[in-house]
Design a protein around this motif. Sequence first.
Motif: not given
Length: 447
Positions: A351-374
């Motif tokens: 988005g360039k006209g809407v703001k949100s939390e710029g995070e990346l989440i990769i979910s797996g069967t044993e855990g997840y990777i969380y990358v905070p914004a930006p």
Amino acid sequence: MVKVITYGTYDLLHYGHIRLLERAKALGDYLIVGVTADAFDQARGKINVQQSLVERIEAVRATGLADEIIVEEYDGQKIDDIRRYGIDIFAIGSDWEGHFDYLRDYCRVVYLPRTEGVSSTDLRTQSRNVRIGLVGELNMVNKFEAESHFVNGVTISGFYAEEQTFLSEAITRLPLNAKNLDELLDVSDAVYIVSHPAHHYSQVRQALLRGKHVICEAPTTLLSEQWDELTALAQQQGCILMDSVKTAYSLAYSRLLLMAKSGKIGRIVSVDAVCTSLTDLALKRGKDLSNTWNSMCQWGPTALLPVFQLLGTDFVQKSVVSHYSDEHDGLDLFTKVSFVYPHAVASIKVGKGVKSEGELIISGTEGYIYVPAPWWKTSYFEIRFENPADNLRYFYQNDGEGIRYMIISFLQSIARNEHLTYIQPEVSRAIVSEIDYFTHSDNVVKI
Ligand code: CTP
């Protein structure tokens, strides 16, 4: 027996190195040479090293001056080595005068005269000097110019921009402010293109036809067939055509990709990436928006990168929803794309006209990777598990948001005449194909 130790990168071994090793050897009976590991060099900002660790070790070995060769991998290792190997003398070139005085608590420290007139940096610069012309108006032009100073063997030859409002002083001081692309191509071996995506196809084509290498801000084209055509043309002309998505070259992102692929969170079942920014439209309030990138072109390539690099490009289903408003000249203010794969799902929100939390989440069967914004320029991420005590945190340097590594990769690709980019061709193609679908398909839901 007097034991001497010295350290260095020894990239493109030259007579300055050999004389240093001879002098160090003459100080005692046994010489240990510490050769720096690639990751250690990178962490201390030495990013242009051309030879691999193995090649550099082999070159030092071939001098016949080292009785033993070790690898230097971490800060503080010198103290460890001096104790472990029972070193009497630490020797290093006079360019480091004073820097290693702290080692005097452990052994003798000798600064040896440095040979004038030769260095690995000079050799790297001489071995390649690629003149890159800059095309376009976005702030990325300024960043690219600034980052090029960290890379050996590049000169920025000039620029060509239709609208010169956002250009930095450094850009306007470049040797050439070209009236047209051809004039810039006359003085360039390669171009970096970050003009509006509607111009990419014709500009890339023009550069390739003149035998110039191209690095173009993704999306390289708005149509898949055009991407195919330009890729074939680049091959025919013996030119490199490379996508510019700086995140692909940022250290934290490339490491998290490897960790995710190596099964650290089990099987990957979902990838969700969000990229938004409001500044561009805010700056242009009330102005002509015809030269403005829409949300999908600006952020789509970055957000799609982890989806395609982790799950591949063979999704079986997709839906695209875009939010428009009348006052913004047909620009999508926000777009959400959802993918279904045989055993996974993914989503991007841009988005360039809407703001949100710029995070990346990769979910797996044993855990997840969380990358905070930006997340696209992060230096930090976490691998999280059911039991928080098992969570892992990773920190990396993010010098220049990945841009300087991207430039190095471009230069290496040119020098070796093969693609050494971090973005696989099928991923570039899939990114263009998504932009094509977004731009031309009737199936995009507009809200
Ligand atoms: N050295 C030297 N004379 C030179 C170049 C290097 O005596 N002309 C010495 C350095 O002082 C150091 C060792 O060789 O003790 C290894 O240096 P290294 O950093 O590998 O070489 P440089 O040519 O200085 O590399 P760069 O240009 O990448 O800094």
